[in-house]
Design an enzyme around this catalytic site. Structure first.
Site, PDB file in Angstrom:
ATOM      1  N   ARG A   1       4.250  -7.147 -12.206  1.00 59.92           N
ATOM      2  CA  ARG A   1       5.290  -6.634 -13.113  1.00 59.92           C
ATOM      3  C   ARG A   1       6.360  -7.701 -13.399  1.00 59.92           C
ATOM      4  NH1 ARG A   1       4.206  -1.823  -9.604  1.00 59.92           N
ATOM      5  NH2 ARG A   1       5.080  -3.197  -8.035  1.00 59.92           N
TER       6      ARG A   1
ATOM      7  N   ARG B   1      -4.918 -12.393  -8.354  1.00 55.28           N
ATOM      8  CA  ARG B   1      -6.217 -11.955  -7.809  1.00 55.28           C
ATOM      9  C   ARG B   1      -7.096 -11.395  -8.912  1.00 55.28           C
ATOM     10  NH1 ARG B   1      -4.427  -7.953  -3.077  1.00 55.28           N
ATOM     11  NH2 ARG B   1      -3.109  -7.320  -4.807  1.00 55.28           N
TER      12      ARG B   1
ATOM     13  N   SER C   1       3.595 -11.029  -4.026  1.00 55.28           N
ATOM     14  CA  SER C   1       4.084 -10.251  -2.887  1.00 55.28           C
ATOM     15  C   SER C   1       3.758 -10.970  -1.580  1.00 55.28           C
ATOM     16  CB  SER C   1       3.411  -8.878  -2.840  1.00 55.28           C
ATOM     17  OG  SER C   1       3.592  -8.218  -4.052  1.00 55.28           O
TER      18      SER C   1
ATOM     19  N   HIS D   1      19.565 -13.606  -2.187  1.00 55.58           N
ATOM     20  CA  HIS D   1      18.658 -12.478  -2.457  1.00 55.58           C
ATOM     21  C   HIS D   1      19.332 -11.442  -3.374  1.00 55.58           C
ATOM     22  CE1 HIS D   1      14.996 -10.151  -0.676  1.00 55.58           C
ATOM     23  NE2 HIS D   1      15.239  -9.787  -1.930  1.00 55.58           N
TER      24      HIS D   1
ATOM     25  N   GLY E   1      18.131 -10.847  -6.639  1.00 55.14           N
ATOM     26  CA  GLY E   1      17.231 -10.639  -7.789  1.00 55.14           C
ATOM     27  C   GLY E   1      17.476  -9.336  -8.540  1.00 55.14           C
TER      28      GLY E   1
HETATM   29  P1  NAP Z   1       3.599  -6.416  -8.332  1.00 52.89           P
HETATM   30  O1  NAP Z   1       3.616  -5.940  -9.732  1.00 52.89           O
HETATM   31  O2  NAP Z   1       2.854  -5.629  -7.310  1.00 52.89           O
HETATM   32  O3  NAP Z   1       3.101  -7.933  -8.331  1.00 52.89           O
HETATM   33  C1  NAP Z   1       2.744  -8.560  -7.147  1.00 52.89           C
HETATM   34  C2  NAP Z   1       1.821  -9.710  -7.418  1.00 52.89           C
HETATM   35  O4  NAP Z   1       1.408 -10.218  -6.144  1.00 52.89           O
HETATM   36  C3  NAP Z   1       0.556  -9.342  -8.188  1.00 52.89           C
HETATM   37  O5  NAP Z   1       0.263 -10.402  -9.057  1.00 52.89           O
HETATM   38  C4  NAP Z   1      -0.506  -9.218  -7.117  1.00 52.89           C
HETATM   39  O6  NAP Z   1      -1.773  -9.627  -7.568  1.00 52.89           O
HETATM   40  C5  NAP Z   1      -0.027 -10.228  -6.091  1.00 52.89           C
HETATM   41  N1  NAP Z   1      -0.449  -9.849  -4.728  1.00 52.89           N
HETATM   42  C6  NAP Z   1      -0.055  -8.757  -4.036  1.00 52.89           C
HETATM   43  N2  NAP Z   1      -0.665  -8.745  -2.830  1.00 52.89           N
HETATM   44  C7  NAP Z   1      -1.456  -9.822  -2.783  1.00 52.89           C
HETATM   45  C8  NAP Z   1      -2.347 -10.351  -1.801  1.00 52.89           C
HETATM   46  N3  NAP Z   1      -2.537  -9.724  -0.639  1.00 52.89           N
HETATM   47  N4  NAP Z   1      -3.002 -11.499  -2.095  1.00 52.89           N
HETATM   48  C9  NAP Z   1      -2.830 -12.120  -3.284  1.00 52.89           C
HETATM   49  N5  NAP Z   1      -1.989 -11.651  -4.252  1.00 52.89           N
HETATM   50  C10 NAP Z   1      -1.328 -10.538  -3.997  1.00 52.89           C
HETATM   51  O7  NAP Z   1       5.085  -6.515  -7.753  1.00 52.89           O
HETATM   52  P2  NAP Z   1       6.438  -6.871  -8.525  1.00 52.89           P
HETATM   53  O8  NAP Z   1       7.155  -5.640  -8.877  1.00 52.89           O
HETATM   54  O9  NAP Z   1       6.148  -7.883  -9.567  1.00 52.89           O
HETATM   55  O10 NAP Z   1       7.242  -7.565  -7.318  1.00 52.89           O
HETATM   56  C11 NAP Z   1       6.745  -8.742  -6.725  1.00 52.89           C
HETATM   57  C12 NAP Z   1       7.527  -9.122  -5.489  1.00 52.89           C
HETATM   58  O11 NAP Z   1       8.813  -9.591  -5.869  1.00 52.89           O
HETATM   59  C13 NAP Z   1       7.834  -7.973  -4.521  1.00 52.89           C
HETATM   60  O12 NAP Z   1       6.757  -7.791  -3.644  1.00 52.89           O
HETATM   61  C14 NAP Z   1       9.076  -8.444  -3.808  1.00 52.89           C
HETATM   62  O13 NAP Z   1       8.707  -9.110  -2.624  1.00 52.89           O
HETATM   63  C15 NAP Z   1       9.694  -9.437  -4.781  1.00 52.89           C
HETATM   64  N6  NAP Z   1      10.990  -8.992  -5.310  1.00 52.89           N
HETATM   65  C16 NAP Z   1      12.083  -9.739  -5.053  1.00 52.89           C
HETATM   66  C17 NAP Z   1      13.299  -9.378  -5.584  1.00 52.89           C
HETATM   67  C18 NAP Z   1      14.509 -10.202  -5.322  1.00 52.89           C
HETATM   68  O14 NAP Z   1      15.596  -9.640  -5.225  1.00 52.89           O
HETATM   69  N7  NAP Z   1      14.394 -11.506  -5.225  1.00 52.89           N
HETATM   70  C19 NAP Z   1      13.411  -8.239  -6.373  1.00 52.89           C
HETATM   71  C20 NAP Z   1      12.268  -7.487  -6.614  1.00 52.89           C
HETATM   72  C21 NAP Z   1      11.048  -7.891  -6.080  1.00 52.89           C
HETATM   73  P3  NAP Z   1      -2.728  -8.640  -8.389  1.00 52.89           P
HETATM   74  O15 NAP Z   1      -1.982  -8.358  -9.650  1.00 52.89           O
HETATM   75  O16 NAP Z   1      -3.977  -9.388  -8.619  1.00 52.89           O
HETATM   76  O17 NAP Z   1      -2.874  -7.412  -7.555  1.00 52.89           O
HETATM   77  C1  GLV Z   2      13.836  -6.825  -3.424  1.00 51.67           C
HETATM   78  O1  GLV Z   2      13.652  -7.879  -2.920  1.00 51.67           O
HETATM   79  C2  GLV Z   2      12.869  -5.803  -3.515  1.00 51.67           C
HETATM   80  O2  GLV Z   2      11.762  -5.961  -2.971  1.00 51.67           O
HETATM   81  O3  GLV Z   2      13.179  -4.768  -4.127  1.00 51.67           O
END
Ligand code: NAP
Ligand code: GLV
Length: 322
Positions: free
Chosen positions: A157, A179, A211, A287, A289
């Site tokens: 996302r 993936r 992630s 942190h 984001g």
């Molecule tokens: P998402 O839509 O689930 O995207 C996660 C990505 O990671 C997908 O591309 C997924 O690949 C990949 N992935 C997940 N598990 C994996 C594994 N075991 N091996 C290889 N690839 C893997 O999540 P999102 O909403 O974009 O959020 C992503 C991450 O951002 C969160 O998990 C969180 O840690 C971080 N985050 C940080 C902040 C901040 O404040 N800095 C804020 C929000 C989120 P596939 O698409 O192929 O499944």
């Molecule tokens: C922030 O890092 C979140 O995972 O929502």
């Protein structure tokens, strides 16, 4: 009939708290810093639900004490602080907060990328402390986005929304590693799927939104940084655990890569004596984001809604399927 009990591990916005109170008996930790572990363990023994944050480790030890726990609502999209196998084996439901923080985090990632490549914090510091002697041809220069190749590791996302925001900056190519193929989403922004090594070799900017999971821990290690261009910029808004931080420090010190912008690191908060704070070519954010007013409010509300729905045996707005 007695109302279900919920423990909330931090002060949250009044709307989200009131929603819980309309439906449950609520006990909260109201400190501005994370609930001490002993306090958390003491308070979970008789609760039906737990409203937690990414700073709370929900592991076997805690779950063994929380015998009545039916649902965990985490006010985050990341869930690496939850011990999923133990939660699953107890049939405890999990609610989380995807989507509503995607725009906020994508925006922050672009801000961090520009702050790092165009050296905004360093330049501001120089201007305030007498370092601005005169306009100078080579002073405070850094790589530009226009015409560059940007690689996004983890095209979920947030990764996809970052891709959309990059287009108006006239980048030449957007690469992604994931993936599973995301053809429709990639076509929309003209992104190309490549493998991890190719992405590292070809990208001028590497953005990490994958992630944290056992398979992704420390994927950015010494070997990975060596594959990147010496002019490349590394941006991480995912989790510190995907990076071997000592290898990153070395890569920045030796100029194996040009610079890094980090919203996440290990541990958090980063100790003040960390070598990362001593590096001019590293921008560090605490942190933040998802830290827009709306995103944080909606994250808390969604967490309350997830918990209430699970306690009523209704469909949760955002259940993490374990
Ligand atoms: P998402 O839509 O689930 O995207 C996660 C990505 O990671 C997908 O591309 C997924 O690949 C990949 N992935 C997940 N598990 C994996 C594994 N075991 N091996 C290889 N690839 C893997 O999540 P999102 O909403 O974009 O959020 C992503 C991450 O951002 C969160 O998990 C969180 O840690 C971080 N985050 C940080 C902040 C901040 O404040 N800095 C804020 C929000 C989120 P596939 O698409 O192929 O499944
Ligand atoms: C922030 O890092 C979140 O995972 O929502």
């Amino acid at each position: 009939m007695s109302r279900p009990k919920v423990y909330v591990t931090r002060e949250i916005n009044p709307e989200a708290l009131n929603l819980l109170k309309e439906n449950c008996e609520v006990t909260s930790w109201t400190g501005s810093s994370p609930v001490p572990r002993a306090e958390l363990l003491k308070n979970v023994s008789d609760v039906d639900a737990l409203f937690c944050l990414l700073t709370d480790k929900i592991d076997k030890d805690l779950l063994d004490k929380a015998k009545k726990l039916k649902v965990i609502g985490t006010m985050s999209v990341g869930y690496d602080h939850l011990q999923i196998d133990e939660i699953k084996s107890r049939n405890i439901k999990v609610g989380y907060t995807p989507n509503i923080l995607t725009d906020a985090t994508a925006e922050l990632t672009i801000a961090l990328l520009l702050a790092t490549s165009r050296r905004l914090l360093e330049a501001n510091r120089e201007a305030r402390t007498g370092g601005w002697a005169a306009w100078s041809p080579f002073w405070m220069c850094g790589p530009g986005l226009s015409g560059s190749t940007v690689g996004i590791v983890g095209f979920g996302r947030i990764g996809q929304e970052i891709g959309k925001r990059l287009k108006p900056f006239k980048v030449k190519r957007i690469l992604y590693q994931s993936r599973s193929a995301k053809d429709d989403q990639a076509n929309e922004i003209g992104a190309e799927r490549v493998n991890f090594d190719e992405l590292l070799k070809q990208s001028d900017f590497v953005i990490v939104t994958i992630s944290l999971a056992p398979e992704t821990a420390n994927i950015f290690n010494e070997e990975a940084f060596k594959k990147m261009k010496p002019t490349s910029i590394f941006i991480n808004t995912s989790r510190g655990g995907v990076v071997d931080q000592d290898a990153l420090i070395k890569a920045l010190q030796n100029k194996t890569i040009w610079a890094a912008g980090l919203d996440v690191m290990t541990p958090e908060p980063l100790p003040l004596d960390s070598p990362l704070f001593k590096l001019e070519n590293c921008v560090i954010l605490p942190h933040i984001g998802s830290a827009t007013l709306d995103a944080r409010k909606n994250m808390a509300l969604l967490t309350s809604r997830n918990i209430i729905a699970a306690l009523k045996n209704e469909k949760m707005p955002e259940e993490l399927i374990l």
